[in-house]
Motif scaffolding. Structure first.
Motif, PDB file in Angstrom:
ATOM      1  N   VAL A 196      -2.489   4.381   2.692  1.00  0.00           N
ATOM      2  CA  VAL A 196      -2.593   3.858   4.052  1.00  0.00           C
ATOM      3  C   VAL A 196      -2.920   4.982   5.035  1.00  0.00           C
ATOM      4  O   VAL A 196      -3.607   4.774   6.031  1.00  0.00           O
ATOM      5  CB  VAL A 196      -1.324   3.049   4.434  1.00  0.00           C
TER       6      VAL A 196
ATOM      7  N   SER B 147       2.757  -1.233   4.167  1.00  0.00           N
ATOM      8  CA  SER B 147       2.891  -0.114   3.233  1.00  0.00           C
ATOM      9  C   SER B 147       4.270  -0.127   2.573  1.00  0.00           C
ATOM     10  O   SER B 147       5.177  -0.837   3.007  1.00  0.00           O
ATOM     11  CB  SER B 147       2.652   1.203   3.961  1.00  0.00           C
TER      12      SER B 147
ATOM     13  N   SER C  31       0.290   2.733   8.998  1.00  0.00           N
ATOM     14  CA  SER C  31       0.850   1.468   8.541  1.00  0.00           C
ATOM     15  C   SER C  31       1.125   0.532   9.714  1.00  0.00           C
ATOM     16  O   SER C  31       1.435   0.976  10.816  1.00  0.00           O
ATOM     17  CB  SER C  31       2.133   1.759   7.772  1.00  0.00           C
TER      18      SER C  31
ATOM     19  N   VAL D  46       0.847  -1.183   0.000  1.00  0.00           N
ATOM     20  CA  VAL D  46       0.000   0.000   0.000  1.00  0.00           C
ATOM     21  C   VAL D  46       0.887   1.240   0.000  1.00  0.00           C
ATOM     22  O   VAL D  46       1.862   1.307   0.761  1.00  0.00           O
ATOM     23  CB  VAL D  46      -0.892   0.030   1.256  1.00  0.00           C
ATOM     24  N   ARG D  47       0.524   2.195  -0.832  1.00  0.00           N
ATOM     25  CA  ARG D  47       1.331   3.415  -0.866  1.00  0.00           C
ATOM     26  C   ARG D  47       1.019   4.266   0.369  1.00  0.00           C
ATOM     27  O   ARG D  47      -0.086   4.218   0.912  1.00  0.00           O
ATOM     28  CB  ARG D  47       1.029   4.203  -2.143  1.00  0.00           C
ATOM     29  N   PRO D  48       1.979   5.087   0.789  1.00  0.00           N
ATOM     30  CA  PRO D  48       1.793   5.879   2.018  1.00  0.00           C
ATOM     31  C   PRO D  48       0.520   6.726   2.003  1.00  0.00           C
ATOM     32  O   PRO D  48      -0.160   6.855   3.022  1.00  0.00           O
ATOM     33  CB  PRO D  48       3.037   6.755   2.059  1.00  0.00           C
TER      34      PRO D  48
ATOM     35  N   PHE E  75      -1.963  -3.597   7.393  1.00  0.00           N
ATOM     36  CA  PHE E  75      -1.483  -2.857   6.230  1.00  0.00           C
ATOM     37  C   PHE E  75       0.033  -2.917   6.144  1.00  0.00           C
ATOM     38  O   PHE E  75       0.716  -2.531   7.080  1.00  0.00           O
ATOM     39  CB  PHE E  75      -1.919  -1.390   6.309  1.00  0.00           C
TER      40      PHE E  75
ATOM     41  N   ASP F   6       4.696   6.688   7.052  1.00  0.00           N
ATOM     42  CA  ASP F   6       4.227   5.397   7.532  1.00  0.00           C
ATOM     43  C   ASP F   6       2.959   5.538   8.365  1.00  0.00           C
ATOM     44  O   ASP F   6       2.565   4.631   9.077  1.00  0.00           O
ATOM     45  CB  ASP F   6       5.324   4.684   8.316  1.00  0.00           C
TER      46      ASP F   6
ATOM     47  N   HIS G 206       6.034  -1.200   7.483  1.00  0.00           N
ATOM     48  CA  HIS G 206       6.364  -0.276   6.399  1.00  0.00           C
ATOM     49  C   HIS G 206       7.630  -0.733   5.680  1.00  0.00           C
ATOM     50  O   HIS G 206       8.593  -1.122   6.314  1.00  0.00           O
ATOM     51  CB  HIS G 206       6.568   1.139   6.971  1.00  0.00           C
TER      52      HIS G 206
END
Lengths: 683, 297, 367, 278
Positions: C108, C141, C166, C103-105, C139, C163, C169
């Protein structure tokens, strides 16, 4: 809240055999809004209807479902019963659990489940049924009859004798049509003109009948009860009211052309009446052939006319008249000889099947004249046999006037053969061919008549006997087809097959008579479009229902009589004409016109005035309407339906993307409720 | 080319003949252009016209959007050939009057299939498939055309279809259904395909009608198929093939393939192509007793 | 908490291990598409099986992870009409244990925004369909290293290597290895599952540098600080810019449906016979009927008013009502807009109006 | 905690036809315990469902002082209200609520209270009117100014007669010009006009509660301000479109104010601080 009654009919055993009606009734009783259910042996019986009415009154029902046979059968019965009981008839719906269920299933479980579904669907639907009122509108109690042949004449007389004013529009200068051309009629062999002309005279003298001869219908607007006809009275060049029909003009006229009435077998004058007993007896000038009009020469007719009624400057007159009903009696024509093997030429323009594209159609030659002059068709033979015809009733062949000693009659030319002509049976040919052999035998004592036939179809009163008589009188019937006609000296060599004997046959004939197919008038399809009625692929006009509404056209207030609807002989034509007349009388017997309310209505708020509905409407019932604000400014345009014209076909509903037009009684809400009530709808 | 259009647009705005000129201006990224409404003569300096100008601006002339309500008596619009076909179709459908618009047309080289593919120039690799056999690169109906407008023969059929359609047609029914089901899984019914379409002109779309709700509003399989098939059917014989529905789709579903297929059917069956005439009505809204199907008579 | 190093090509093994540990694994994957010039690559988050190819770390997915917490349609309960009675059946709240990988920052970070709306933090009403899903979801990330032209997370207090939200991460380092940071207990569980693949403590310096390098690539740099005070001034609600910038908006819902924090929904009954479901599904404030009263009155009657509401929702309402960020700067609304209506242009204009001169530097044309 | 979107089932005990397109339902919970313990305050609203059609928002039209059942009153305009309209006594509907804030009736104690309503906006007022009448001693003069488009559109005709008959209520009724019948004994004119020119209330120690369509509220507030009323004396309810009633679905907001949570009751002074989106 709905108070719905559900009445499940066992239809004796018709439904009960494959549907557990008690179970259907029980299931219905559990549906929201249902307050009364009944399961009964014959809902349509008098006691059944009484129970239906009583339930409506006792339970103050505001919607009823009768789960029974097709709505075609008893929808009217129960709607009338509901009305009698004080419920709007359009709050009654039929769930068809017979034709669509018990009759097509054997398994009782399946039949019952489906009946439950059908009934449930109607319960949901009826919740959205709105009470509807029939439209009442005034009407013009005048009838327009298109075509002055025997059909038009009969319908006009029936109507006028019943007190209805009638206008007959006939495109030829005289009434009479094809029947006037016939010599004798089968199976009695009485003289055609002798039975026709008294009727023509009666029409002429009838105070309630207006004859517009040499006239054509240009346009028909409006709807049942309120048609507006635009009629073009072609210029006769003769002042109707002054003409006495003395005949001086056509006697003195020095110019002749071929007579259409006499199938081009003889010439007529350029100012003419088609035949001596013509009605009206007013001549017309054939301007296309008259030197006065072509090069401003002659004018003898005007010189000799006593009442001074020749008017070379007369122009076509456009007459607009209002009518309440229209009877279409435009008749037929015979298919010309289009067969090379029969010495004919190629197919004429209008008979080319519609499947051909434009290019193919254009490539077809237009000529209809045959290569062999002594190969004639049935109508030509009628003229030869007619006492008023070109030969005074003596049978002489066209090429040299000799009495033909051998005549070959060929039946089914063009009929019953989809690949070469029309697929239907022209029905009258067997009979008239038999008649022709007799007329021939009566005229030429030592003549020999041969008939090539496929089958003999003589299914009328006295018809089979008539065929037998023809054979008794000497006609030789050969079962088989003719493959070719060849010129051989002054004779025609007929090459054929006798399929009963199983041998080839060759006959040297003096004359050949082809019983060519009976086809609609050349302009029948264009004329149907003018009228806004539907037609079949041949161009015969379509009846509303082939069995139960055989004289109603697809458009309300327009009725069909005679051969324009399909091949017919004289008695059938007369019967249908009387039937059409009685339909008009029935229509006119009421004070006002009642229209069923199942017509399209427009949601003016959502209409986006694309006019797709206007374009698609086959009945021209929809037109743009202005919506104005309080100050009278036009704020937008919306579609507007004329309930008189709308036939409820629903085409507009299907093209309206914004769902702004729907059919009363079949609204989206009703249909949607019905569909979603089916549990399997969205599986 | 654009200089001449700018000049003419400026002149007409100055004289008051036009209230507005709808055109394209530089977008927020170098790969994009954006619609612009020039009201003042100096706004016309911002006008651009190149392969990035993908938007079908006649969508703004559709009554459904608010723009016609703004009281513009005469609207100038810059149109590519396909856009002008859309205008013609709008006029044919009575959604616009010819004298309400002033059409600036110019020869079109084609447009980029998607801004993401723009790399500074237009070439085979990024040009939209609709442009490949376009016969209105020299536009049809214009009020202003820079220079002399050459005559073009447009008598042939308009059979531009995306290569993807051919792939799709070759699939068997099951695979094709599976393809669409998976692709439609992304659809969340944002209706960008509807909003960018110049021909979606209902003031309340059938999907927004609730009495009854013919098309389920939720974006599940039934609701999504319901919408896209309804949309496809509503555009039969009307779609002018601008392909904006596909280009606008934020989840890149090629919804215009339905329209392309329908266009082929309509052309084969009725010899009809939309957007070439203001008078000829689309076949599906025409009641014709000469119809080759006998049942309709 | 723990930091470590993971080999990038071990991501497939990560998926295997998590699947074996009974996690439903969601990862970004390229969707198959038809060939031809008109189609472009599409990546979406989908359930992934061992052996399926993923595209973790390859750009921002076309759609986000919102559907796994707040599906685009879901039944709320089933009903059955039985005569005058109605029987309701609750839907199951037993959601699968899920891990979302890659998941991109920005995506998330949006989870806490959604949580602020759907959980009982908002007026005490807890939407368990959301919160129970969230409880079951972990999650993982993945920092952005190549932000694209539409990205603007740095304008809303986030960064390509944030993060926030997250559980675990990851940051891709220039040497191709992944720097792994465990952020929560749920992240620890993941780390335990993939423990065999983790090594060392990770290179914190390189991770830091990777973040800075990525942030420098973001060209849409806006100062969002002046936006909230400007919006809070009621006088600016009638500012001319709303109409000017918003008039090209065609009123589709692309921006809202692609947005990770947009949460508006509608509820309808979907019926079949006597039975059916009440269904909650995504709706958009950009639709004209969204606020249409039954009477015909529409509180947001023009399209620019609807976009004004969206902008206000992102930068004011979210903060006022839910105490969370309304915008995570993912840029999907910019990429997805058919008419190039760019939220950062609004941000720039507002900043400009709020007389912060340097806010204009990123957009010199906009005078 | 149960699913916040799942309604409680209620039985329609009684249906009253108010106008050709307006009905009142008397409702009781099917769950006896809930029926026993259900509490609400005047001004609150609920989400009413017809299963198969969906949910719609209206106020609770009865007074909390009157136990035994709750009432709702609605006009058929959309899909849900049309479906509800078809229901009858004994049928089941769904109810979620109560939601929203309440009329601050404690604040009004010892004051004159004027209720101003238009058309279908009487139901929310009717709840608070009966609430006050049931606590009559705590309040000074109570006046009701009610108008509708036409005589046929007046709801609660019987209760209007009841209020007219009471000597502790000042009942003023009016219909729009053109909407009167031959035997109409009320005023003819728009509510704000009647209020300003005929009724002319004294602002001293008085609060006014106004309910109606947005345009009526606007003109009524203006008329009252001309009569000397201050903004904090004026109270209204806003009825933005809602779906969830829970502050989640996102459509009833006016700026940062969610009508379903922060409303529906607002003082004029509060409304003044909202962006003009109602």
């Amino acid at each position: 809240m709905a108070k719905i009654g559900v009445f499940v009919c066992q239809c004796g055993n018709n439904i009960a055999r494959t549907v557990d009606t008690a179970d259907v009734a029980k299931d219905a009783s559990e549906q929201s809004g249902v307050v009364f259910v009944e399961d009964y042996k014959f809902m349509c019986s008098a006691p059944g209807q009484e129970a239906f009415k009583k339930a409506i009154r006792d339970h103050d029902l505001d919607g009823c479902i009768v789960s029974a046979c097709s709505p075609k059968m008893h929808e009217a019965t129960f709607r009338n019963a509901a009305e009698a009981a004080g419920l709007n008839p359009f709050k009654v719906e039929i769930a068809n659990i017979r034709e669509q269920c018990s009759w097509v299933h054997n398994d009782k479980e399946i039949g019952t489940a489906k009946s439950k579904d059908l009934t449930r669907m109607m319960i949901q639907r009826v919740k959205y049924n709105r009470p509807l009122e029939r439209y009442r509108m005034t009407m013009t109690k005048r009838a327009l009859i298109l075509g002055g042949g025997i059909a038009g004449i009969q319908a006009a007389l029936d109507l006028a004798n019943a007190g209805t004013p009638v206008t007959i529009v006939e495109k030829e200068p005289s009434l009479g049509g094809n029947m006037a051309r016939l010599s004798e009629t089968f199976p009695t062999l009485d003289c055609s003109q002798c039975i026709l002309t008294p009727k023509m005279v009666e029409v002429q003298n009838h105070p309630l009948i207006t004859i517009r001869a040499f006239a054509e219908l240009e346009k028909l607007d409006g709807y049942i009860g309120n048609f507006k006809a635009t009629i073009r009275q072609k210029a006769k060049s003769v002042i109707d009211k002054d003409c006495t029909g003395c005949g001086d003009c056509w006697e003195k006229c020095p110019f002749t052309v071929e007579s259409e009435f006499d199938m081009n077998l003889i010439k007529r004058k350029v100012i003419y009446i088609p035949f001596p007993q013509a009605v009206p007896t007013v001549p017309v000038i054939d301007r296309a052939n008259c030197p006065k009009f072509l090069k401003d020469k002659c004018g003898i007719c005007a010189d000799v006319c006593g009442p001074d009624c020749i008017d070379f400057t007369q122009e076509d007159e456009i007459i607009e008249e209002e009518f309440g009903a229209v009877i279409v009696a435009t008749g037929f024509e015979l298919m010309p000889n289009v067969y090379k093997e029969y010495g004919g030429s190629s197919m004429p323009q209008h008979l080319i099947p519609k499947k051909m594209n434009k290019k193919q159609r254009a490539a077809q030659p237009r000529s209809t004249s045959g290569r062999l002059p002594d190969v004639i068709n049935g109508l030509e033979f009628e003229r030869l046999a007619s006492a008023s015809g070109p030969t005074g009733g003596e049978i002489r062949r066209p090429s040299d006037g000799k009495k033909p000693k051998t005549v070959v009659f060929i039946a089914c030319v063009g009929s019953r053969d989809a690949s070469k002509g029309v697929e239907y049976c022209s029905k009258i040919c067997c009979m008239y061919t038999a008649k022709h052999t007799m007329l021939y035998n009566h005229s030429v004592d030592d003549g020999k008549a041969y008939v090539f036939y496929m089958d003999i179809r003589a299914g009328g009163k006295g018809y089979e006997e008539f065929i037998n008589r023809a054979q008794d009188e000497g006609a030789e019937y050969i079962r088989g087809r003719v493959s070719a006609l060849r010129k051989k000296g002054d004779k025609i060599l007929v090459k054929g097959a006798d399929t009963l004997q199983g041998c080839a046959v060759e006959i040297e004939a003096d004359m050949v008579v082809l019983a060519t197919a009976m086809v609609p008038q050349a302009d029948a399809i264009d004329f149907a479009k003018t009228l806004g009625i539907s037609y079949d692929k041949h161009g015969f006009y379509s009846e509303q229902h082939p069995k139960l509404m055989p004289v109603d056209s697809s458009t309300g207030g327009i009725y069909l009589a005679g051969a324009c609807q399909g091949v017919k002989d004289v008695p059938e034509t007369v019967a249908q004409a009387s039937a059409a007349a009685s339909k008009v009388m029935q229509l006119f017997s009421k004070e006002e016109l009642m229209r069923e309310p199942e017509v399209a209505i427009v949601d003016k708020e959502h209409c986006m005035n694309c006019w797709d509905c206007v374009t698609v409407c086959p009945y021209l019932a929809i037109s743009p309407e202005e919506v104005k604000d309080r100050n009278g400014n036009v704020v937008k345009m919306v579609a507007n339906v004329n309930p008189g014209l709308c036939q409820g076909c629903g085409l507009c509903n299907t093209v309206c993307r914004s769902k702004s037009i729907e059919l009363q009684g079949y609204t989206d809400q009703q249909v949607y409720a019905q569909i979603t009530a089916f549990e399997g709808a969205f599986v | 080319m654009i200089e001449q259009i700018r000049e003419k647009a400026r002149e007409l705005l100055e004289s008051g003949e036009l209230d507005v000129v709808i055109g394209y201006a530089e977008g927020s990224d170098p790969t994009r252009t954006t619609p612009i409404f020039c009201r003042k003569p100096e706004d016309t300096d911002k006008l651009v016209l190149d392969g990035r100008c993908v938007n079908t601006l006649p969508a703004y002339l559709n009554k459904r959007h608010e723009y016609p309500k703004k009281g513009w008596k005469k609207t100038g619009i810059i149109g590519k050939g396909c856009d002008i076909r859309a205008i013609t179709q709008l006029i044919a459908e009575n959604q616009l009057k010819r004298d309400e618009v002033y059409i600036f047309g110019a020869e079109c080289e084609g447009v980029v299939a998607h801004p993401e593919k723009w790399d500074g120039s237009l070439h085979e690799g990024n040009c939209a498939s609709k442009c490949s056999a376009c016969d209105v690169k020299i536009p049809l109906d214009t009020d202003f055309y820079p220079g002399e407008k050459p005559e073009v023969d447009r008598s042939g059929p308009y059979m531009v279809s995306a290569p993807a359609l051919a792939t799709l047609v070759k699939m068997d029914d099951e695979d094709r259904f599976a393809f669409w089901r998976d692709d439609f899984d992304r659809c969340f019914k944002c209706y960008a395909c509807r909003e960018v379409c110049p021909h979606c002109s209902c003031n309340i779309c059938i999907t927004d009608r609730t009495m009854p709700s013919w098309v389920d509003q939720a974006a599940h399989t039934k609701g999504v198929f319901g919408w896209h098939l309804t949309r496809a059917m509503h555009l039969v014989g009307r779609c002018t093939g601008c392909g904006e529905c596909t280009r606008a789709c934020p989840v890149n579903i090629q919804v215009d393939l339905f329209n392309q297929k329908m266009k082929e059917v309509i052309q084969e069956s009725f010899d009809y192509k939309s957007g070439y005439s203001m008078e000829v009505k689309p076949p599906l809204i025409t009641y014709n007793t000469d119809d080759q199907e006998t049942y309709i008579r | 908490m723990r930091t470590a190093t993971l080999q990038k090509n071990d991501l497939d093994r990560v998926i295997d291990l998590l699947s074996q540990a009974d996690y439903r694994v969601i990862a970004p994957q390229n969707q198959p598409r038809l060939d031809g010039p008109d189609s472009i690559d599409v990546a979406v988050f989908k359930e992934i099986q061992s052996g399926d190819s993923h595209n973790i770390g390859e750009g921002l997915s076309t759609t986000g992870i919102k559907p796994f917490l707040f599906p685009k349609d879901e039944p709320l309960f089933a009903y059955e009409n039985r005569g005058k009675k109605v029987v309701l059946t609750e839907v199951s709240l037993d959601f699968p244990k899920t891990v979302i990988l890659g998941v991109r920052p920005c995506d998330v970070a949006s989870v806490s925004s959604l949580d602020a709306v759907f959980s009982d933090k908002n007026a005490g009403f807890n939407d368990e369909l959301f919160t129970k899903r969230l409880e079951k979801t972990t999650f993982v990330s993945y920092s952005c290293t190549e932000p694209d032209v539409s990205c603007f997370c740095t304008s809303v207090g986030l960064a390509p290597d944030s993060d926030k939200g997250s559980d675990l991460h990851m940051t891709e380092l220039p040497d191709g290895t992944l720097h792994v940071e465990v952020k929560t207990k749920a992240g620890e569980k993941i780390a335990a599952v993939i423990d065999a693949l983790l090594s060392g403590d990770g290179d914190a310096v390189a991770r830091q540098q990777a973040g800075v390098a990525a942030a420098e690539k973001i060209t849409r740099l806006r100062d969002s600080a002046p936006i909230l005070p400007w919006l809070q001034d009621l006088g600016n609600f009638g500012d001319e810019m709303w109409q000017r910038l918003g008039e090209k908006c065609l009123g589709c819902g692309a921006c809202t449906f692609e947005c990770p924090t947009c949460h508006c929904f509608d509820i309808v009954d979907e019926n079949s016979g006597n039975k059916g479901y009440r269904v909650k599904f995504w709706d958009s404030c950009q639709f004209d009927h969204f606020t249409l009263h039954a009477s015909g009155h529409n509180t947001r009657n023009s399209q620019f008013e609807r976009y004004r509401n969206r902008f206000n929702c992102k930068f004011k309402i979210y903060e006022d009502v839910f105490g969370e960020k309304g915008c995570v700067g993912c840029g999907r609304c910019i990429r997805g807009c058919p008419v190039n209506l760019d939220i950062t242009e609004y941000m720039a204009e507002v900043a400009h109006k709020a007389a912060i001169p340097n806010a204009m530097s990123a957009d010199p044309d906009f005078e | 905690m149960p699913n916040i979107y799942q309604p409680n089932l209620m039985t329609i005990k009684k249906v009253i036809n108010e106008t050709p397109d307006t009905k009142t339902f008397h409702l009781v919970f099917q769950d006896e315990e809930l029926q026993e313990n259900f509490e609400f305050e005047t001004g609150q609203f609920g989400e009413y469902s017809c299963f198969g059609a969906g949910e719609s928002t209206f106020c609770i039209a009865s007074s909390p002082t009157r136990k035994g059942h709750i009432e709702c009153c609605f006009r058929k305009t959309g899909k849900v209200t049309n479906a509800l309209f078809e229901l009858s006594e004994g049928d089941t509907i769904g109810f979620r609520g109560p939601f929203g804030n309440t009329f601050p009736i404690e604040e009004w104690e010892g004051k004159n209270v004027i209720f101003v309503g238009g058309g279908i906006a009487l139901p929310p007022l009717r709840s608070v009117i009966w609430n006050l009448l049931d606590l009559r001693d705590k309040y000074k003069d109570i006046s009701i100014v009610y108008g509708a488009r036409s005589v046929a559109d007046l709801v609660y005709k019987q209760e209007i007669a009841e209020w007219e008959a009471r000597d502790d209520v000042n009942m003023v009724k009016t219909v729009d010009p053109g909407g009167e019948t031959d035997d109409w004994d009320g005023y003819v004119g728009f509510v704000p006009h009647i209020l300003e020119n005929d009724f002319k209330p004294d602002p001293e120690n008085t609060v006014v509660v106004v309910c109606g369509p947005p345009i009526m509220i606007k003109f009524t507030f203006e008329a009252l301000e001309r009569l000397g009323f201050k903004q904090d004396q004026l109270i209204t309810t806003l009825e933005n479109r809602m779906k969830c009633g829970l502050g989640k679905c996102g459509r009833c907001n006016i700026g940062s104010t969610y009508v379903c949570i922060d409303g529906p009751v607002f003082k004029a002074a509060e409304i003044d601080l909202l962006p003009p989106e109602y």
